[in-house]
Design an enzyme around this catalytic site. Structure first.
Site: not given
Ligand code: GLN
Length: 544
Positions: A19, A22, A195-196, A357, A384, A387, A475, A518, A520
């Site tokens: 998290s 990346k 980090t090292q 959902g 979705c 609607m 579905r 969708h 988005e």
């Protein structure tokens, strides 16, 4: 642009913990290279065993992002598309599960001619083949390896990129490692030791990073950056900071300011790159410091887990940036909405959004929110399930069909406004059997489908096109049996796809639209989705 058409690879690994962003770092580099005139694509290789994230709970893995070609992918693919403004495909995300499935399938077919199948070379070669396939036709492929260095399941992936580097040689690959520089409050210091260690772990398996991106809460000073360079064995201009910012869209600009393209270009022999981020820059300014504000109620059942609606919240930000508007999202847990508190919850809201959902948790609260938007003429966008529920609400409260429901929630309902079909009639009048069989049973309609928009509708005004293509993941479908009854009372079908109801709207309302798709998934910072932009414009008009 280079003369050589050999695809060059930028491998991005992560260290210390997960998290760290990346995906955003990879997408940011991709954006800078694309805006320098290169053809860039991006791939996420996920070491987990699920064949794809389609069956994972959003609580487990955040949003499932759907590509145009119908792949259910990791949510990082959403970031890639939003940054790069490119449609990616099923080639751009694969998992250990997918790799093993195809190796086992080949083994069963006898493709390996009786050999013993092993992680090395068979699994690793399959990973390499998939990376190369995703790279075909591009100048650069950015490959993000999911997970953290040191994870057991990540080893074949790291071995694959180590081998690719050996094979492809100088100027064709670089390794970028993203790590955390924690701030220890008690000592008042940023610490470089993790980090090292992480770089040490990478070296142990034969990978030397060329560049380190340091995620931290705050900017790093030069001294600290130089210390990281010396201890990790990279050039000083190859330590790039990525501190917490107000918006993820600032990250490409933050990298550019540190001249990240110079070392990348040197490592990959890309010549003098001239990048144009002016449009991006002005949009980012309007994300961070817009002049207007709009309050949107976001009604969903996972409001504690905003990662599960990532594409939608980003799409609102894109529309906001284009309208110079901050979107103040009021998260409304649909399980807590009832007819007693609904007026209070939505009293100073400018627009109401009901997201997609699965399952019946919180459905009654969503229906209350929809009723409120319909009656009080508050701009409404239902996506979705949003609607499907606005049709159920209309059937219940306007058509007086008390038991109106979706068969998803009640298989025996007499008024199955939303139903399950496995065959449909196409444009030519032919009966078609649906082919999108889900492994969970039932059918799942996935990916981009064309939708015909009814002229003289609000949707037509918004898209200004007769045919659009948007992505799906569902579905159940609206039952056409009720269509004429709906239309008689002012709820019209404004979008259709091969006889399926794709979009509905209310005639006598400033903005009340439900879409089965969708929107988005196709929204980008530089190109907001039209129906989401339309919803925001209508909500903005409603600001008191
Ligand atoms: N549960 C509904 C269906 O399967 C809606 C799905 C969704 O909102 N993505 O059709």
């Amino acid at each position: 642009m280079t003369q050589n058409r050999q695809t060059k690879y930028i491998f991005v690994t992560g260290g210390v913990l997960s998290s760290l962003g990346k995906g955003i770092a990879a997408a940011s580099i991709a954006t800078l290279l694309k805006n320098s005139g290169l053809k860039v694509s991006i791939l996420k290789a996920d070491p987990y065993i699920n064949v794809d994230p389609g069956t994972m709970s959003p609580l487990e893995h955040g949003e499932v992002f759907v590509t145009d070609d119908g792949a259910e992918t990791d949510l990082d693919l959403g970031h890639y598309e939003r940054f790069l403004d490119e449609n990616l495909s099923q080639l751009n995300n694969f998992t250990t599960g997918r790799v093993y499935s195809s190796v086992i399938e080949k083994e069963r077919r006898g493709d390996y001619l009786g050999k013993t199948i092993q992680v090395i070379p068979h699994i690793v070669n399959e990973i390499i083949d998939r990376i190369k396939k995703a790279g075909e036709g591009n100048d650069i492929l950015i490959v993000e390896i999911g997970g953290t260095v040191g994870d057991i399941e990540g080893q074949p992936f790291l071995e694959a990129i180590r081998m690719m580097r050996v094979e492809l040689g100088k100027y064709n690959c670089i390794n970028i490692h993203l790590t955390l520089i924690p701030f220890i409050k008690a000592a008042g210091e940023l610490k470089t030791k993790p980090t090292q260690h992480s770089v040490g772990e990478l070296r142990r398996i034969g990978i030397s990073p060329d560049m380190i991106i340091c995620r931290s809460e705050m900017p790093l000073n030069r001294e600290l950056k130089d210390k990281i360079a010396t201890s990790c064995g990279v050039e000083k201009n190859c330590v790039i900071e990525s501190f917490d910012s107000q918006s993820i869209y600032q990250i490409p600009l933050l990298f550019l300011k540190q001249d990240i393209l110079t070392p990348i270009s040197e490592f990959l022999n890309l010549g003098d790159l001239k990048v144009d981020m002016s449009n991006w820059d002005s949009l980012v300014k309007r994300v961070i410091a817009p002049t207007k504000e709009v309050k949107i109620a976001f009604v969903g059942k996972y409001v504690d887990l905003k990662e599960s609606y990532k594409s939608l919240t980003e799409a609102l930000i894109h529309a906001g940036a284009n309208l110079d508007t901050r979107v103040d999202i009021k998260w409304c847990d649909s399980e807590k909405i009832d007819d007693q508190n609904v007026d209070e919850i939505f009293k100073d809201i400018d627009g109401i959004l009901v997201a997609g959902g699965f399952g019946n948790r919180g459905v009654d609260g969503k229906i209350q929110a929809i009723k409120f938007a319909r009656i009080n003429k508050i701009p409404y966008l239902g996506i979705c399930l949003g609607m499907q529920l606005c049709l159920i609400e209309f059937a219940k409260n306007v058509l007086n069909l008390e038991d109106a429901n979706s068969v998803e929630f009640d298989v025996n309902t007499k008024n199955n406004i939303i139903y399950l079909i496995d065959e449909f009639i196409d444009n030519s009048g032919k009966k078609q059997i649906r082919t999108y069989q889900s492994p969970l049973g039932g059918t799942m309609r996935l990916g981009g489908y064309e939708c015909k928009i009814k002229q003289n509708s609000l949707l037509f005004e918004i898209y200004n096109q007769k045919n659009i293509k948007e992505r799906h993941r569902h579905r159940y479908e609206a039952n056409p049996k009720y269509r004429s009854e709906f239309e008689k009372y002012g709820l019209i079908v404004s979008g259709e796809s091969d006889g399926l109801i794709e979009a509905v709207e209310l005639k006598d309302h400033p903005f009340f639209i439900g879409v089965q798709f969708h929107p988005e998934f196709t929204s980008r910072l530089t190109r907001p989705n039209p129906v989401i932009l339309g919803f925001m414009k209508a909500s903005l008009k409603n600001v008191r």
